[in-house]
Design an enzyme around this catalytic site. Structure first.
Site, PDB file in Angstrom:
ATOM      1  N   LYS A 163      31.711  44.696  38.546  1.00  0.00           N
ATOM      2  CA  LYS A 163      32.975  44.132  39.037  1.00  0.00           C
ATOM      3  C   LYS A 163      32.787  42.668  39.335  1.00  0.00           C
ATOM      4  CE  LYS A 163      37.170  44.242  40.708  1.00  0.00           C
ATOM      5  NZ  LYS A 163      37.527  43.193  39.704  1.00  0.00           N
ATOM      6  N   GLN A 221      27.651  37.995  43.149  1.00  0.00           N
ATOM      7  CA  GLN A 221      28.691  39.024  43.220  1.00  0.00           C
ATOM      8  C   GLN A 221      28.116  40.386  43.622  1.00  0.00           C
ATOM      9  OE1 GLN A 221      31.948  37.785  41.969  1.00  0.00           O
ATOM     10  NE2 GLN A 221      32.709  39.416  43.246  1.00  0.00           N
ATOM     11  N   LYS A 253      29.997  38.953  36.236  1.00  0.00           N
ATOM     12  CA  LYS A 253      30.844  37.765  36.129  1.00  0.00           C
ATOM     13  C   LYS A 253      30.980  37.418  34.661  1.00  0.00           C
ATOM     14  CE  LYS A 253      32.975  34.879  38.904  1.00  0.00           C
ATOM     15  NZ  LYS A 253      33.477  35.132  40.281  1.00  0.00           N
ATOM     16  N   GLY A 295      40.208  37.583  38.179  1.00  0.00           N
ATOM     17  CA  GLY A 295      40.320  36.135  38.032  1.00  0.00           C
ATOM     18  C   GLY A 295      39.221  35.366  38.749  1.00  0.00           C
ATOM     19  N   ASP A 296      39.166  34.088  38.491  1.00  0.00           N
ATOM     20  CA  ASP A 296      38.315  33.113  39.186  1.00  0.00           C
ATOM     21  C   ASP A 296      38.906  31.759  38.801  1.00  0.00           C
ATOM     22  OD1 ASP A 296      35.543  33.058  40.735  1.00  0.00           O
ATOM     23  OD2 ASP A 296      35.445  31.395  39.336  1.00  0.00           O
ATOM     24  N   ASN A 335      44.017  28.911  44.076  1.00  0.00           N
ATOM     25  CA  ASN A 335      44.364  30.172  44.725  1.00  0.00           C
ATOM     26  C   ASN A 335      43.693  30.331  46.090  1.00  0.00           C
ATOM     27  OD1 ASN A 335      43.226  33.259  44.987  1.00  0.00           O
ATOM     28  ND2 ASN A 335      45.405  33.156  44.527  1.00  0.00           N
ATOM     29  N   SER A 357      40.488  43.571  45.372  1.00  0.00           N
ATOM     30  CA  SER A 357      40.414  44.106  44.005  1.00  0.00           C
ATOM     31  C   SER A 357      39.965  45.560  44.050  1.00  0.00           C
ATOM     32  CB  SER A 357      39.412  43.301  43.167  1.00  0.00           C
ATOM     33  OG  SER A 357      39.968  42.091  42.717  1.00  0.00           O
TER      34      SER A 357
HETATM   35  P1  NDP Z   1      41.637  27.939  40.943  1.00  0.00           P
HETATM   36  O1  NDP Z   1      41.450  27.715  39.491  1.00  0.00           O
HETATM   37  O2  NDP Z   1      42.898  28.552  41.424  1.00  0.00           O
HETATM   38  O3  NDP Z   1      41.432  26.575  41.734  1.00  0.00           O
HETATM   39  C1  NDP Z   1      40.257  25.852  41.633  1.00  0.00           C
HETATM   40  C2  NDP Z   1      40.371  24.620  42.493  1.00  0.00           C
HETATM   41  O4  NDP Z   1      39.086  24.021  42.600  1.00  0.00           O
HETATM   42  C3  NDP Z   1      41.283  23.574  41.905  1.00  0.00           C
HETATM   43  O5  NDP Z   1      41.865  22.825  42.926  1.00  0.00           O
HETATM   44  C4  NDP Z   1      40.322  22.734  41.082  1.00  0.00           C
HETATM   45  O6  NDP Z   1      40.750  21.417  40.833  1.00  0.00           O
HETATM   46  C5  NDP Z   1      39.107  22.729  41.994  1.00  0.00           C
HETATM   47  N1  NDP Z   1      37.899  22.536  41.177  1.00  0.00           N
HETATM   48  C6  NDP Z   1      37.451  23.362  40.216  1.00  0.00           C
HETATM   49  N2  NDP Z   1      36.348  22.857  39.643  1.00  0.00           N
HETATM   50  C7  NDP Z   1      36.114  21.694  40.265  1.00  0.00           C
HETATM   51  C8  NDP Z   1      35.125  20.719  40.116  1.00  0.00           C
HETATM   52  N3  NDP Z   1      34.151  20.831  39.192  1.00  0.00           N
HETATM   53  N4  NDP Z   1      35.161  19.666  40.955  1.00  0.00           N
HETATM   54  C9  NDP Z   1      36.155  19.541  41.875  1.00  0.00           C
HETATM   55  N5  NDP Z   1      37.133  20.437  42.042  1.00  0.00           N
HETATM   56  C10 NDP Z   1      37.107  21.496  41.258  1.00  0.00           C
HETATM   57  O7  NDP Z   1      40.370  28.807  41.384  1.00  0.00           O
HETATM   58  P2  NDP Z   1      40.179  29.694  42.709  1.00  0.00           P
HETATM   59  O8  NDP Z   1      40.918  29.114  43.849  1.00  0.00           O
HETATM   60  O9  NDP Z   1      40.411  31.094  42.331  1.00  0.00           O
HETATM   61  O10 NDP Z   1      38.606  29.540  42.938  1.00  0.00           O
HETATM   62  C11 NDP Z   1      38.044  28.540  43.795  1.00  0.00           C
HETATM   63  C12 NDP Z   1      36.653  28.948  44.216  1.00  0.00           C
HETATM   64  O11 NDP Z   1      36.708  30.190  44.914  1.00  0.00           O
HETATM   65  C13 NDP Z   1      35.660  29.177  43.076  1.00  0.00           C
HETATM   66  O12 NDP Z   1      34.366  28.806  43.505  1.00  0.00           O
HETATM   67  C14 NDP Z   1      35.699  30.689  42.886  1.00  0.00           C
HETATM   68  O13 NDP Z   1      34.510  31.170  42.284  1.00  0.00           O
HETATM   69  C15 NDP Z   1      35.828  31.137  44.325  1.00  0.00           C
HETATM   70  N6  NDP Z   1      36.349  32.471  44.549  1.00  0.00           N
HETATM   71  C16 NDP Z   1      37.553  32.882  44.013  1.00  0.00           C
HETATM   72  C17 NDP Z   1      38.051  34.128  44.299  1.00  0.00           C
HETATM   73  C18 NDP Z   1      39.380  34.585  43.816  1.00  0.00           C
HETATM   74  O14 NDP Z   1      39.792  35.695  44.185  1.00  0.00           O
HETATM   75  N7  NDP Z   1      40.119  33.798  43.044  1.00  0.00           N
HETATM   76  C19 NDP Z   1      37.278  35.084  45.111  1.00  0.00           C
HETATM   77  C20 NDP Z   1      36.076  34.553  45.675  1.00  0.00           C
HETATM   78  C21 NDP Z   1      35.638  33.300  45.382  1.00  0.00           C
HETATM   79  P3  NDP Z   1      41.256  21.018  39.354  1.00  0.00           P
HETATM   80  O15 NDP Z   1      42.602  21.638  39.215  1.00  0.00           O
HETATM   81  O16 NDP Z   1      41.275  19.540  39.362  1.00  0.00           O
HETATM   82  O17 NDP Z   1      40.258  21.565  38.386  1.00  0.00           O
HETATM   83  O1  2IT Z   2      34.106  35.445  43.140  1.00  0.00           O
HETATM   84  C1  2IT Z   2      34.831  36.445  43.329  1.00  0.00           C
HETATM   85  O2  2IT Z   2      34.567  37.273  44.191  1.00  0.00           O
HETATM   86  C2  2IT Z   2      36.038  36.580  42.513  1.00  0.00           C
HETATM   87  N1  2IT Z   2      36.334  35.691  41.709  1.00  0.00           N
HETATM   88  C3  2IT Z   2      36.891  37.804  42.626  1.00  0.00           C
HETATM   89  C4  2IT Z   2      36.306  38.932  41.825  1.00  0.00           C
HETATM   90  C5  2IT Z   2      37.164  40.169  41.724  1.00  0.00           C
HETATM   91  O3  2IT Z   2      36.713  41.068  40.999  1.00  0.00           O
HETATM   92  O4  2IT Z   2      38.219  40.276  42.358  1.00  0.00           O
END
Ligand code: NDP
Ligand code: 2IT
Length: 445
Positions: A89, A110, A125, A164-165, A239, A376
């Site tokens: 997952k 993860q 992942k 997603g991520d 997100n 999830s």
């Molecule tokens: P999104 O794609 O929704 O948003 C990513 C954000 O981070 C954007 O604002 C983006 O800016 C910025 N960003 C991405 N890459 C870079 C970079 N190299 N340098 C600077 N800013 C950057 O992703 P999420 O919000 O889903 O994910 C954000 C973080 O949270 C990640 O590390 C992800 O692995 C982690 N995460 C996500 C989960 C989820 O459920 N979605 C769960 C647990 C962890 P820009 O638009 O300019 O690229």
């Molecule tokens: O980093 C993370 O935990 C996620 N992007 C969410 C993974 C998931 O299976 O919901």
């Protein structure tokens, strides 16, 4: 590291050119050294050697056709890291920086995160070096369909359940789900983060950000503090960042800064989240547009400057290694007392050192951002039961899970003699369940 030094050396040798993977493994093995001392049977059974080697790694070609009729080729990945406690997952990331080492670090993390949720989920992942920025909706759709055309043969509701991520949200999950269903002729919960009309769970969108604040709320309360009236800086505006901001505000805090990869906005009187949602969720725009709506806010080019803004609580929610030792020192100097990692591995090892040495309340990613994958897991449960729970029901389960993760991580930290070190506590608590399962299941081939 003593007992586990050889395990780490082997990881370096076997995975050259993958610094993020080395970094993630090093931190975990350092935390697990006292566990190895206490459990020689795990050393003898090769648990540590096995846990750092993915069970399976798939790399594949993703061809698609852009709007000009030009054939484009990207690379797809799925690293199925560990299935000892449940089906693989973990999310899918679409970003030009994606490579095997990054997917491996994320898959490794993860495993422990999913274990901490207490739900039966192994770790994985995946993703692609595809860059969604500037692509039309049809290009996104064609890419997602091509990506799933190959991925479909490797996943399944009891085998591997992606989500997603970065760069993968509800729109991409929808296109991939449609393709999966067409190939398999099965309506299952094979992806999470689905739309509400086809098996998605209420509160999954909010879950990572909300969960981060639930976790940090527990952590600061344990030290007699709270979010109420505090100033918060949040990196990212995707997100995780958006819903961390929403919950922080609901807890009585003022969020003053957010960024994207181009720059950051500082709105001293408090960010208007509706404007951020409009720009980011509806228009898929850039954060500098915020100042057009709020002329009293200031936009500055360059995303790193965000850590120079004085705050009480910092929530890095963008990407790995976005906060280094100097940034951490600046935060501490400006009076920041708590840091919660919404992103995966956003703080460098030097930054974590600064936080721990200065007694900053530090919520490490594996524990603090586990709310997304936990929800999830709740989506998988609802899909299996063919039922949907209300928002309140999912949200209250999420809150309970985050409180429980805090308790387990802090108890593990205390048991191993470092009560305030949640990095160590989360790594140990996450590891123990996986190790017990691997040990019980024998040395599988
Ligand atoms: P999104 O794609 O929704 O948003 C990513 C954000 O981070 C954007 O604002 C983006 O800016 C910025 N960003 C991405 N890459 C870079 C970079 N190299 N340098 C600077 N800013 C950057 O992703 P999420 O919000 O889903 O994910 C954000 C973080 O949270 C990640 O590390 C992800 O692995 C982690 N995460 C996500 C989960 C989820 O459920 N979605 C769960 C647990 C962890 P820009 O638009 O300019 O690229
Ligand atoms: O980093 C993370 O935990 C996620 N992007 C969410 C993974 C998931 O299976 O919901």
């Amino acid at each position: 590291m003593k007992i586990l030094a050889d395990v780490y050396d082997q990881v370096i040798k076997r995975n050259p050119g993958e610094p993020e993977f080395h970094q993630a493994v090093k931190e975990v093995l350092e935390s697990l050294e006292p566990v190895a001392e206490k459990h020689p049977e795990y050393v003898k059974a090769g648990i540590f050697d096995r846990i750092v080697e993915p069970e399976r790694q798939v790399i594949f070609r993703v061809p698609w056709v852009d709007d000009n009729g030009t054939v484009r080729v990207n690379r797809g990945f799925r690293v199925q890291f560990n299935s000892a406690i449940g089906p693989y997952k973990g999310g899918l990331r679409f970003h030009p920086s994606v490579n095997l080492g990054i997917i491996k670090f994320l898959g490794f993390e993860q495993c422990f995160k999913n274990s901490l949720t207490t739900l039966p989920m192994g770790g994985a992942k995946g993703g692609s070096d595809f860059d969604p920025k500037g692509k039309s909706d049809m290009e996104i759709m064609r890419f997602c369909q091509s990506f799933m055309f190959e991925l479909a043969r490797h996943i399944g509701p009891d085998t591997d359940v992606p989500a997603g991520d970065i760069g993968v949200g509800a729109r991409e999950i929808g296109y991939m789900y449609g393709m999966y269903k067409k190939i398999k002729n099965d309506f299952t919960g094979v992806l999470t983060g689905k739309g509400l009309s086809y098996g998605g769970s209420l509160a999954r969108t909010q879950a990572t950000g909300y969960g981060l604040c639930y976790f940090m709320d527990e952590a600061v309360k344990a030290k007699g503090k709270s979010f109420e009236g505090k100033t918060v800086v949040i990196s990212g505006s995707g997100n995780v960042a958006i819903y961390a901001a929403e919950k922080a505000m609901q807890l009585g805090a003022k969020v003053v800064a957010m960024n994207d990869s181009n720059g950051y906005i500082y709105h001293k009187s408090g960010i208007n989240l509706d404007t951020i949602k409009l720009i980011k969720e509806v228009q898929r725009g850039r954060i500098y547009e915020y100042v057009k709506h709020h002329p009293d806010a200031v936009y500055t080019e360059g995303c790193k400057g965000i850590w120079t803004i004085p705050c009480d609580i910092a929530l890095p929610c963008a990407t790995q290694n976005e906060l280094d030792g100097n940034d951490a020192a600046m935060l501490v100097k400006n009076g920041c007392f708590a840091v919660g990692e919404g992103a995966n591995m956003p703080s460098t090892p030097e930054a974590i050192d600064v936080f721990l040495k200065n007694k900053v309340i530090f919520g490490p990613a594996k524990a603090a951002n586990a709310g997304g994958v936990a929800t999830s897991g709740l989506e998988m449960t609802q899909n299996s039961m063919r039922l949907s729970w209300s928002f309140e029901e999912v949200d209250s389960k999420l809150k309970g899970i985050m409180q429980n993760i805090y308790r387990n991580a802090s108890e593990a930290a205390a048991e191993y003699g470092e009560p305030d070190n949640l990095v160590m506590g989360a790594n140990i608590a996450g590891f123990m369940k996986i190790a017990a399962a691997m040990y019980a299941q024998g040395i599988t081939y």
